[in-house]
Scaffold this active site. Structure first.
Site, PDB file in Angstrom:
ATOM      1  N   GLY A  20       0.839  -1.196   0.000  1.00 25.62           N
ATOM      2  CA  GLY A  20       0.000   0.000   0.000  1.00 25.62           C
ATOM      3  C   GLY A  20       0.866   1.234   0.000  1.00 25.62           C
ATOM      4  O   GLY A  20       2.094   1.149  -0.080  1.00 25.62           O
ATOM      5  N   PHE A  24       2.932   9.769   2.791  1.00 27.74           N
ATOM      6  CA  PHE A  24       4.335   9.915   3.166  1.00 27.74           C
ATOM      7  C   PHE A  24       5.208   8.761   2.726  1.00 27.74           C
ATOM      8  O   PHE A  24       6.418   8.829   2.860  1.00 27.74           O
ATOM      9  CB  PHE A  24       4.438  10.005   4.706  1.00 27.74           C
ATOM     10  CG  PHE A  24       3.604  11.094   5.282  1.00 27.74           C
ATOM     11  CD1 PHE A  24       4.026  12.416   5.204  1.00 27.74           C
ATOM     12  CD2 PHE A  24       2.391  10.810   5.890  1.00 27.74           C
ATOM     13  CE1 PHE A  24       3.246  13.431   5.729  1.00 27.74           C
ATOM     14  CE2 PHE A  24       1.609  11.825   6.410  1.00 27.74           C
ATOM     15  CZ  PHE A  24       2.034  13.143   6.329  1.00 27.74           C
ATOM     16  N   THR A  26       5.641   4.482   0.839  1.00 27.86           N
ATOM     17  CA  THR A  26       5.112   3.258   0.229  1.00 27.86           C
ATOM     18  C   THR A  26       5.438   2.124   1.191  1.00 27.86           C
ATOM     19  O   THR A  26       6.434   2.175   1.915  1.00 27.86           O
ATOM     20  CB  THR A  26       5.748   2.949  -1.138  1.00 27.86           C
ATOM     21  OG1 THR A  26       7.154   3.063  -1.012  1.00 27.86           O
ATOM     22  CG2 THR A  26       5.250   3.886  -2.204  1.00 27.86           C
ATOM     23  N   VAL A  27       4.586   1.115   1.202  1.00 26.36           N
ATOM     24  CA  VAL A  27       4.730   0.041   2.181  1.00 26.36           C
ATOM     25  C   VAL A  27       4.873  -1.291   1.433  1.00 26.36           C
ATOM     26  O   VAL A  27       4.079  -1.586   0.531  1.00 26.36           O
ATOM     27  CB  VAL A  27       3.525   0.016   3.149  1.00 26.36           C
ATOM     28  CG1 VAL A  27       3.676  -1.100   4.162  1.00 26.36           C
ATOM     29  CG2 VAL A  27       3.394   1.358   3.862  1.00 26.36           C
ATOM     30  N   LYS A  44       7.812   0.147   5.720  1.00 25.45           N
ATOM     31  CA  LYS A  44       7.298   1.450   5.310  1.00 25.45           C
ATOM     32  C   LYS A  44       8.488   2.322   4.939  1.00 25.45           C
ATOM     33  O   LYS A  44       9.337   2.613   5.792  1.00 25.45           O
ATOM     34  CB  LYS A  44       6.509   2.036   6.482  1.00 25.45           C
ATOM     35  CG  LYS A  44       5.910   3.400   6.240  1.00 25.45           C
ATOM     36  CD  LYS A  44       4.849   3.710   7.290  1.00 25.45           C
ATOM     37  CE  LYS A  44       4.319   5.125   7.140  1.00 25.45           C
ATOM     38  NZ  LYS A  44       3.109   5.364   7.917  1.00 25.45           N
ATOM     39  N   ASP A 148      -6.314   9.896  13.643  1.00 26.90           N
ATOM     40  CA  ASP A 148      -6.740   9.510  12.292  1.00 26.90           C
ATOM     41  C   ASP A 148      -7.387   8.122  12.274  1.00 26.90           C
ATOM     42  O   ASP A 148      -7.083   7.291  11.424  1.00 26.90           O
ATOM     43  CB  ASP A 148      -5.554   9.582  11.324  1.00 26.90           C
ATOM     44  CG  ASP A 148      -6.014   9.775   9.870  1.00 26.90           C
ATOM     45  OD1 ASP A 148      -7.199  10.132   9.662  1.00 26.90           O
ATOM     46  OD2 ASP A 148      -5.199   9.564   8.954  1.00 26.90           O
TER      47      ASP A 148
HETATM   48  P1  ADP Z   1       1.074   6.826   5.402  1.00 30.06           P
HETATM   49  O1  ADP Z   1       1.559   7.303   6.738  1.00 30.06           O
HETATM   50  O2  ADP Z   1       2.018   7.189   4.286  1.00 30.06           O
HETATM   51  O3  ADP Z   1      -0.351   7.207   5.147  1.00 30.06           O
HETATM   52  P2  ADP Z   1       0.308   4.133   6.230  1.00 30.06           P
HETATM   53  O4  ADP Z   1       1.028   3.755   7.490  1.00 30.06           O
HETATM   54  O5  ADP Z   1      -1.116   4.527   6.342  1.00 30.06           O
HETATM   55  O6  ADP Z   1       1.154   5.225   5.440  1.00 30.06           O
HETATM   56  O7  ADP Z   1       0.433   2.916   5.210  1.00 30.06           O
HETATM   57  C1  ADP Z   1      -0.058   3.008   3.885  1.00 30.06           C
HETATM   58  C2  ADP Z   1      -0.766   1.723   3.500  1.00 30.06           C
HETATM   59  O8  ADP Z   1       0.165   0.628   3.586  1.00 30.06           O
HETATM   60  C3  ADP Z   1      -1.901   1.327   4.425  1.00 30.06           C
HETATM   61  O9  ADP Z   1      -3.123   1.918   4.042  1.00 30.06           O
HETATM   62  C4  ADP Z   1      -1.922  -0.184   4.249  1.00 30.06           C
HETATM   63  O10 ADP Z   1      -2.595  -0.537   3.049  1.00 30.06           O
HETATM   64  C5  ADP Z   1      -0.469  -0.529   4.089  1.00 30.06           C
HETATM   65  N1  ADP Z   1       0.140  -0.888   5.385  1.00 30.06           N
HETATM   66  C6  ADP Z   1       0.628  -0.047   6.326  1.00 30.06           C
HETATM   67  N2  ADP Z   1       1.116  -0.694   7.401  1.00 30.06           N
HETATM   68  C7  ADP Z   1       0.936  -1.999   7.143  1.00 30.06           C
HETATM   69  C8  ADP Z   1       1.214  -3.229   7.875  1.00 30.06           C
HETATM   70  N3  ADP Z   1       1.795  -3.188   9.076  1.00 30.06           N
HETATM   71  N4  ADP Z   1       0.875  -4.389   7.298  1.00 30.06           N
HETATM   72  C9  ADP Z   1       0.281  -4.429   6.091  1.00 30.06           C
HETATM   73  N5  ADP Z   1      -0.020  -3.335   5.350  1.00 30.06           N
HETATM   74  C10 ADP Z   1       0.306  -2.136   5.856  1.00 30.06           C
END
Ligand code: ADP
Ligand code: MG
Length: 415
Positions: A20, A24, A26-27, A44, A148
């Site tokens: 995802g 900020f 990509t994960v 992340k 959030d």
């Molecule tokens: P940002 O701070 O850039 O918004 P997020 O922490 O929300 O990033 O992560 C972006 C996306 O990545 C999430 O909406 C999810 O789909 C995926 N993601 C984040 N953390 C995890 C995790 N621990 N396991 C699986 N997918 C994750």
């Protein structure tokens, strides 16, 4: 920074696929090549511009706190914990990398799978119970406000078989030459027998892929979701889909979180989950998270947002939002309409300015559940009362996470 599947980062993490992305970062799903620690992690990788680096540094400090304060607390396991953190260098600069416990799809995916009909009440109860337990830990032990809480930031726990399936699927698609959307997350999580899904997988991937791929969290994303719902307005929303009541979840994304005594921004929360005091500029604390949980619980149960304000500018969206709150709560106490830096823009003498009283149609949650979603009155009463304790206009009177955990609706069992 360019990351490709197969890359090995820090000599330890082998990149398997993208999970995802957000504002900020990509994960990525990575395999941990070391014997120590979990076999798979979500990595992340934050953008390198100074503004993003500063945000990531704050997120790391917050994650550090949640990881160490009290691992024995019951809510500890309902927060996605950091495993490790390190820096990556690219031609663009330095990127913070945070490895996190690996999780599955978010509650947004669950809602999409239900075709925005909502999920079984027993599962809603179980999810909200865990969200509240996680928040109790964040609030009472870590002194952190999440700011959030929304479906995409609550992630579903999955086992190793599921992760292996995700990786296998990726390999299959690449052999077939399928051009995957950036955010592809498996639709196999709930099997077709278990859910009321009737779409074929081929159908789901591009539709939801496009939906996410072209949009970042924020207005554009939500307007797309609204369009999606409008397209489905002929659907009967009264039958919730079946979902395993044994679902386990964790709260993710501390990227916008702050300390109770050190805020990073006066403006917090995604519009639809934003607390009244935040709209009014009246300051905020832990109660702002509880407001969002009220919105989340309603959305999970019905498939539709509790408040979905329209408006092209911040000002007009705020007016619409305040009207919706007024209609749903049956009014806002006069003393609350006189708090905050913004109230004079919207209220005069306890009433919404420029909005004739005739234009407001009071429709309380209990009646909405019965009339629109066809709930039985006996079921609607305790749920509406639970929601009212969270969507309470006065933050000082709003239920705390500990109090909400003892609410009658949450404790009743009909599983
Ligand atoms: P940002 O701070 O850039 O918004 P997020 O922490 O929300 O990033 O992560 C972006 C996306 O990545 C999430 O909406 C999810 O789909 C995926 N993601 C984040 N953390 C995890 C995790 N621990 N396991 C699986 N997918 C994750
Ligand atoms: Mg996010």
């Amino acid at each position: 920074m360019p990351i490709n599947t197969g890359d090995v980062l820090k000599n330890q993490y082998k990149v398997c696929r993208k999970l995802g992305w957000g504002h900020f970062s990509t994960v990525w799903l990575c395999k941990n090549l070391y014997k120590n620690g979990p076999k798979y992690v979500a990595l992340k990788i934050c953008k390198s511009a100074p503004m993003f680096t500063a945000v990531a540094n704050d997120e790391i400090r917050l994650l550090q706190e949640t990881r160490t304060v009290n691992p024995n607390h019951v809510g500890y396991k309902n927060i996605v914990q950091m495993v490790d953190t390190f820096k990556l260098i690219s031609e663009n600069g330095v990127h913070n990398a945070i490895s996190l416990e690996i999780m599955g799809p978010s509650l947004l995916h669950l809602l999409m799978q239900s075709d925005f009909r909502g999920i079984q009440v027993a599962a809603v109860r179980r999810i909200i119970f865990q969200v509240l337990r996680g928040l109790t830990y964040l609030h009472e032990e870590c002194h952190i406000i999440h700011t959030d809480i929304k479906p995409e930031n609550i992630l579903i726990k999955v086992d190793e078989n599921y992760i292996k399936k995700l990786i296998g699927q990726m390999e299959r698609f690449s052999e077939m030459g399928v051009d995957l959307p950036r955010s592809y997350v498996s639709s196999e999580f709930w099997t077709k027998q278990e859910s009321s899904l009737h779409d074929s997988e081929e159908d789901i991937i591009p539709r939801f892929g496009e939906h996410r791929a072209s949009s970042y969290p924020g207005n554009m994303y939500f307007s797309e979701m609204t369009n999606y719902r409008e397209r489905h307005s002929q659907t009967d929303f009264s039958t919730p889909m079946w979902v395993s009541p044994n679902i386990e979840i964790k709260i993710a994304d501390l990227g916008n979180a702050c300390w109770v005594d050190h805020h990073f921004s006066p403006e917090i929360q995604t519009r639809q989950y934003r607390a009244l005091e935040v709209i009014l500029g009246a300051g905020y604390s832990y109660p702002a998270d509880l407001w969002s949980i009220g919105c989340l619980a309603f959305e999970l149960a019905t498939g539709e947002m509790l408040f979905s304000p329209k408006g092209s500018s911040e000002h007009s969206a705020n007016i619409d939002h305040l009207c919706l709150i007024w209609e749903t709560l049956g009014g806002i106490p006069k003393y609350i309409t006189e708090t905050g830096t913004e109230f004079k823009k919207y209220f005069a003498n306890g009433h919404l300015k420029d909005v004739p009283a005739d234009n407001l149609r009071i429709w309380k949650i209990e009646d909405v559940l019965v009339e629109k979603y066809k709930w039985k009155r006996l079921d609607a009463i305790p749920f509406a009362s639970f929601l009212s304790s969270l969507v309470e206009p006065d933050p000082a009177l709003r239920a705390t996470s500990s109090q909400a955990l003892n609410n009658e609706w949450l404790l009743s069992t009909d599983i």
